[in-house]
Design an enzyme around this catalytic site. Structure first.
Site, mmCIF file in Angstrom:
data_model
loop_
_atom_site.group_PDB
_atom_site.id
_atom_site.type_symbol
_atom_site.label_atom_id
_atom_site.label_comp_id
_atom_site.label_asym_id
_atom_site.label_seq_id
_atom_site.Cartn_x
_atom_site.Cartn_y
_atom_site.Cartn_z
ATOM 1 N N ARG A 144 -26.949 36.704 75.273
ATOM 2 C CA ARG A 144 -26.099 36.305 76.300
ATOM 3 C C ARG A 144 -26.005 37.546 77.196
ATOM 4 O O ARG A 144 -26.068 37.579 78.493
ATOM 5 C CB ARG A 144 -24.851 35.602 76.294
ATOM 6 C CG ARG A 144 -25.208 34.131 75.707
ATOM 7 C CD ARG A 144 -23.981 33.233 75.423
ATOM 8 N NE ARG A 144 -23.132 33.181 76.884
ATOM 9 C CZ ARG A 144 -23.516 31.903 77.462
ATOM 10 N NH1 ARG A 144 -24.537 31.219 77.077
ATOM 11 N NH2 ARG A 144 -22.654 31.616 78.599
ATOM 12 N N ARG A 145 -25.418 38.668 76.537
ATOM 13 C CA ARG A 145 -25.408 40.086 77.162
ATOM 14 C C ARG A 145 -26.124 40.840 76.661
ATOM 15 O O ARG A 145 -25.938 41.314 75.525
ATOM 16 C CB ARG A 145 -23.883 40.207 77.053
ATOM 17 C CG ARG A 145 -22.877 39.401 77.929
ATOM 18 C CD ARG A 145 -21.378 39.738 77.439
ATOM 19 N NE ARG A 145 -20.586 38.784 78.091
ATOM 20 C CZ ARG A 145 -20.096 37.525 77.413
ATOM 21 N NH1 ARG A 145 -20.445 37.290 76.377
ATOM 22 N NH2 ARG A 145 -19.214 36.855 78.337
ATOM 23 N N LYS B 210 -20.533 26.334 63.669
ATOM 24 C CA LYS B 210 -19.509 25.528 62.841
ATOM 25 C C LYS B 210 -18.357 25.345 63.740
ATOM 26 O O LYS B 210 -17.314 25.541 63.110
ATOM 27 C CB LYS B 210 -19.351 25.890 61.720
ATOM 28 C CG LYS B 210 -20.553 25.969 60.671
ATOM 29 C CD LYS B 210 -20.313 26.874 59.449
ATOM 30 C CE LYS B 210 -21.682 27.043 58.733
ATOM 31 N NZ LYS B 210 -21.407 27.601 57.320
ATOM 32 N N GLY C 200 -23.718 24.899 55.490
ATOM 33 C CA GLY C 200 -23.540 25.123 54.119
ATOM 34 C C GLY C 200 -23.084 26.442 53.829
ATOM 35 O O GLY C 200 -22.741 27.150 54.753
ATOM 36 N N SER D 76 -23.484 35.669 55.884
ATOM 37 C CA SER D 76 -24.526 36.612 56.619
ATOM 38 C C SER D 76 -24.659 37.707 55.684
ATOM 39 O O SER D 76 -25.984 37.924 55.328
ATOM 40 C CB SER D 76 -24.060 36.970 58.099
ATOM 41 O OG SER D 76 -25.140 37.859 58.539
ATOM 42 N N LYS E 62 -13.873 22.033 57.957
ATOM 43 C CA LYS E 62 -13.320 22.857 56.833
ATOM 44 C C LYS E 62 -13.079 24.119 57.065
ATOM 45 O O LYS E 62 -12.031 24.608 56.343
ATOM 46 C CB LYS E 62 -14.818 22.901 55.865
ATOM 47 C CG LYS E 62 -15.690 23.736 56.243
ATOM 48 C CD LYS E 62 -15.596 25.136 55.923
ATOM 49 C CE LYS E 62 -16.906 26.106 56.695
ATOM 50 N NZ LYS E 62 -16.977 25.937 57.778
ATOM 51 N N ASP F 91 -19.373 24.545 51.571
ATOM 52 C CA ASP F 91 -18.844 25.597 52.397
ATOM 53 C C ASP F 91 -17.267 25.973 52.225
ATOM 54 O O ASP F 91 -16.717 27.045 52.711
ATOM 55 C CB ASP F 91 -19.420 25.160 53.747
ATOM 56 C CG ASP F 91 -19.557 26.306 54.666
ATOM 57 O OD1 ASP F 91 -19.372 27.712 54.047
ATOM 58 O OD2 ASP F 91 -19.806 26.284 55.962
ATOM 59 N N SER G 237 -13.987 36.307 54.387
ATOM 60 C CA SER G 237 -13.832 35.054 55.031
ATOM 61 C C SER G 237 -13.151 35.330 56.282
ATOM 62 O O SER G 237 -11.964 35.755 55.776
ATOM 63 C CB SER G 237 -13.474 33.942 54.416
ATOM 64 O OG SER G 237 -13.087 32.793 54.970
#
Length: 299
Positions: free
Chosen positions: A34-35, A86, A114, A118, A169, A222, A232
């Site tokens: 986008r940028r 998500k 799921g 990354s 979740k 997940d 996380s």
């Protein structure tokens, strides 16, 4: 076989880089942001859309509808769009709903949800996802796209159910961070996992998902990953609440909770843990006291 599909990746955040890592050896990839970043070549979205076999939305849910609306006149009938978002957009829509409304009910769309951290994907470790697609041929194409990679797919025709499982979740994962920062122990984590799944299943089925959707990779799988992983974001949000670090309480889970309230998607007061998380985010300074009160009410 190299260059099997022409694939456009929208966004180059953590998951965009993960998709690029998985697919670059076998397919021809184009990455759009986008940028535009300094030093990178700008890619005009509309001009390249018609050349693509697959478009992967590696962006938050919010821009899905606008981007898909822009793309629609340029897409070939056999080009299908896949989202890994998500979260909910500002209209309270899941990514699947936003894409369907923008592209039409017959458009070939899918979602991937799921345990897909990354950093682990880019380290060559296995990842797992449910591919939500109404038609079996769409899943067959997705399986072919990711064949030979470390991302293992299973099919679900319940796109609605796995979408809500993946979105909600993130809200529950915040509470695991709260409990860990308070030092409430492994027994508490076990209780939260069980109670959260009971609530998640009730909510998801109430929103149109099938029974059991919450217990698949998009939900339970997940949730475990997001609620326990050291990296996380949502687990860390819970820790920050306890520490009183309230300056950056944002993310998909926080936005989801706001959208549930704003659009009255369901009554959170009928779901004790979901309601508790909302209370903690409303008044972070009272986190310790409210957790204490919650536990006392369980007696």
């Amino acid at each position: 076989m190299k260059n099997k599909y022409q694939i456009l990746i929208l966004g180059h955040g953590e998951m965009g880089r993960a998709m690029e890592y998985l697919l670059q050896q076998r397919h021809t990839l184009t990455v759009w942001q986008r940028r535009s970043q300094p030093g990178s070549l700008a890619v005009e979205l509309e001009s390249i859309a018609g050349q693509q076999d697959i478009i992967i939305f590696c962006l938050p849910a919010n821009p899905h509808f606008e981007l898909a609306t822009r793309l629609r006149p340029r897409l070939r009938p056999d080009t299908f769009c896949v989202s890994i978002a998500k979260g909910l957009d500002d209209e309270g829509r899941t990514a699947a709903r936003a894409l369907t409304q923008a592209l039409g009910p017959e458009a070939p769309i899918a979602v991937l949800y799921g345990p897909m951290i990354s950093e682990e994907i880019r380290a060559g470790r296995p990842a797992f996802a449910q591919a939500g697609a109404a038609r079996a041929e769409i899943f067959a194409r997705l399986r072919d796209v990711f064949a030979g990679t470390s991302l293992y797919l299973e099919h679900s025709a319940d796109t609605e159910g796995i979408s809500w499982s993946a979105v909600l979740k993130n809200v529950y994962a915040i509470l695991f961070g709260v409990a860990d920062e308070l030092g409430l122990g492994d027994n508490m984590r076990g209780y939260l996992a069980t109670a959260a799944m009971h609530e998640l299943e009730r909510i998801v089925t109430g929103l149109g998902g099938s029974a059991g959707a919450a217990h698949g990779l998009a939900g339970l799988g997940d949730l475990i990953t997001t609620a326990t992983s050291k990296g996380s974001h949502h687990h860390e949000l819970g820790r920050r609440l306890v520490r009183g670090q309230t300056g950056a309480l944002e993310g998909e889970g926080v936005h989801t909770l706001k959208m549930v309230r704003a659009h009255r998607l369901f009554g959170s007061r009928h779901h004790a843990l979901f309601d508790l998380i909302g209370q903690l985010l409303d008044k972070p300074a009272a986190t310790r006291e409210r957790m204490k009160n919650f536990l006392e009410q369980l007696e």
